[in-house]
Design an enzyme around this catalytic site. Structure first.
Site, PDB file in Angstrom:
ATOM      1  CB  CYS A 184      -0.938   0.015   1.194  1.00 22.86           C
ATOM      2  SG  CYS A 184      -2.087  -1.356   1.190  1.00 22.86           S
ATOM      3  CG  HIS A 198      -3.202   3.614   2.271  1.00 17.09           C
ATOM      4  ND1 HIS A 198      -3.559   3.222   1.006  1.00 17.09           N
ATOM      5  CD2 HIS A 198      -3.295   2.492   3.050  1.00 17.09           C
ATOM      6  CE1 HIS A 198      -3.849   1.937   1.013  1.00 17.09           C
ATOM      7  NE2 HIS A 198      -3.704   1.471   2.242  1.00 17.09           N
ATOM      8  CG  ASN A 258      -6.560  -0.666   0.945  1.00 16.56           C
ATOM      9  OD1 ASN A 258      -5.824  -0.205   0.085  1.00 16.56           O
ATOM     10  ND2 ASN A 258      -6.102  -1.157   2.083  1.00 16.56           N
TER      11      ASN A 258
END
Ligand code: UT7
Length: 340
Positions: free
Chosen positions: A113, A264, A294
């Site tokens: 990520c 994020h 996500n």
């Protein structure tokens, strides 16, 4: 003085949207649970046969167009991904081919990520070292392919997509551009969030946590995300809080100097915790987790692209990008916006 500038942005989300309410009943989840615990309402899912390189190529084309350039103007292509089309060749090589480039270097970054934040730090360093003048940096993921769709604690959290930027090293007579970055990793947490693609019963040495040095995989021999969500959540909040302070302090800035937070997009509650720490109202924070879920390495560039499309940035604005992911790896970049 020369700086690394963002001169073009692009984003691509697959057509198919999967709303919470349309998740399989067998999952025994609910729209209410997912919204309350994560802020996620829906996610985009790549079509059958649509690979990470396809998402990346679509976002890259937009970013090039936005910069008013063609692939012939680019010196290197970097794709941050944790869901490459294949183990090898790199997804960046495939994207290079799909964009019609030849000879320019192309490689992948695997920082899950945090891939885009790591990538921006890497490109900025290479540009300062004189290696490249224009680089295409892409974060792209097809997370849907590596999810265990029978595990409600993970499969509801992720989505597919790609975000891309064109970076240029130039002197525009200002102090705008990438100011600096801070990166961290701590492999002691390696088994709290992972996706394996090993065979049934394969033993991975040193991957079983402190009390079990080896990890015996007894799941099916396909890649599937596994996570101890609560522990990841707590560490993410703590480390993101620390890294935003660290990058600001390193460059003699404070939270009062910030105009936009580009976090994020894993969980709205994590985003809110970081915003609170920075004393920023959510009006100044990019939030796309509700619509994208996500998207791992694509999440930060997609969130930045969403605000860019709303004309949210003006020259001189200070942006703080941050991310946290499996490894654990985390980091932050400070960017003074220069694109008109
Ligand atoms: O991008 C990389 C970084 N990733 C992250 O930052 C993710 C971090 N973690 C999180 O976002 C949160 O921990 C989750 C959203 C994954 C989970 O939220 P939580 O508030 O930490 O819940 P939990 O894991 O403590 O689970 C609470 C309960 C459990 O039931 P019991 O044991 O209390 O009966 C779970 O089985 O919620 C249950 N649960 C669900 N229920 C309905 C877990 N997933 C679901 C679900 N639907 N999808």
């Amino acid at each position: 003085m020369k700086h690394t500038h963002i001169i073009g942005l692009g984003g691509y989300l697959p057509e198919q949207i999967l709303h919470n309410k349309d998740l399989p009943a067998a999952l025994e989840t609910s729209d209410a649970w997912i919204r309350e615990r994560t802020g996620i309402e829906q996610r985009h899912i790549a079509a059958e046969g649509q690979f990470t390189s396809d998402l990346a190529t679509a976002a890259a084309k937009q970013a090039l167009e936005d910069a008013g350039l063609t692939i012939d103007d680019i010196d290197a292509i970097i794709v941050a991904t944790t869901t490459p089309d294949m183990v090898f060749p790199s997804t960046a090589s495939i994207v290079q081919f799909k964009l019609g480039a030849t000879s320019i270097p192309a490689w992948d970054i695997q920082a899950v990520c945090s891939g885009f934040v790591y990538g921006l730090a890497q490109v900025d360093g290479m540009m300062r070292g004189g290696m490249f003048e224009r680089v295409l940096l892409i974060g792209a993921e097809r997370m849907s392919h590596i999810l265990d769709w029978s595990d409600r604690s993970t499969c509801v959290l992720f989505g597919d997509g790609a975000g891309a930027v064109v970076l240029e090293y130039r002197d525009d007579g200002t102090e705008h551009g990438v100011i600096g970055s801070t990166l961290h990793a701590d492999g002691a947490y390696r088994d709290l969030l992972m996706a394996n693609h090993a065979q049934r019963n394969q033993v991975i040495p040193g991957f079983g946590g402190q009390n079990a040095p080896d990890l015996r995989l007894d799941s099916a021999g396909v890649a599937a995300v596994e996570m101890r969500g609560n522990e990841v959540f707590r560490t993410a909040v703590k480390q993101l809080g620390a890294v935003v302070d660290e990058v600001l302090e390193l460059h003699g800035l404070t939270h009062n100097d910030l105009d936009h937070l580009i976090p994020h997009q894993a969980n709205l509650r994590i985003i809110q915790a970081t915003a609170k720490k920075l004393k920023m109202s959510l009006d100044h924070v990019a939030v796309t987790v509700n619509k994208h879920a996500n998207t791992s390495a694509a999440s930060v560039p997609l969130a930045m692209h969403a605000l860019y499309q709303q004309n949210a940035f003006k020259a001189g604005d200070l942006l703080l990008l941050e991310a946290f992911g499996a490894g654990f790896v985390w980091g932050a970049n400070l960017v003074r916006w220069s694109k008109q």
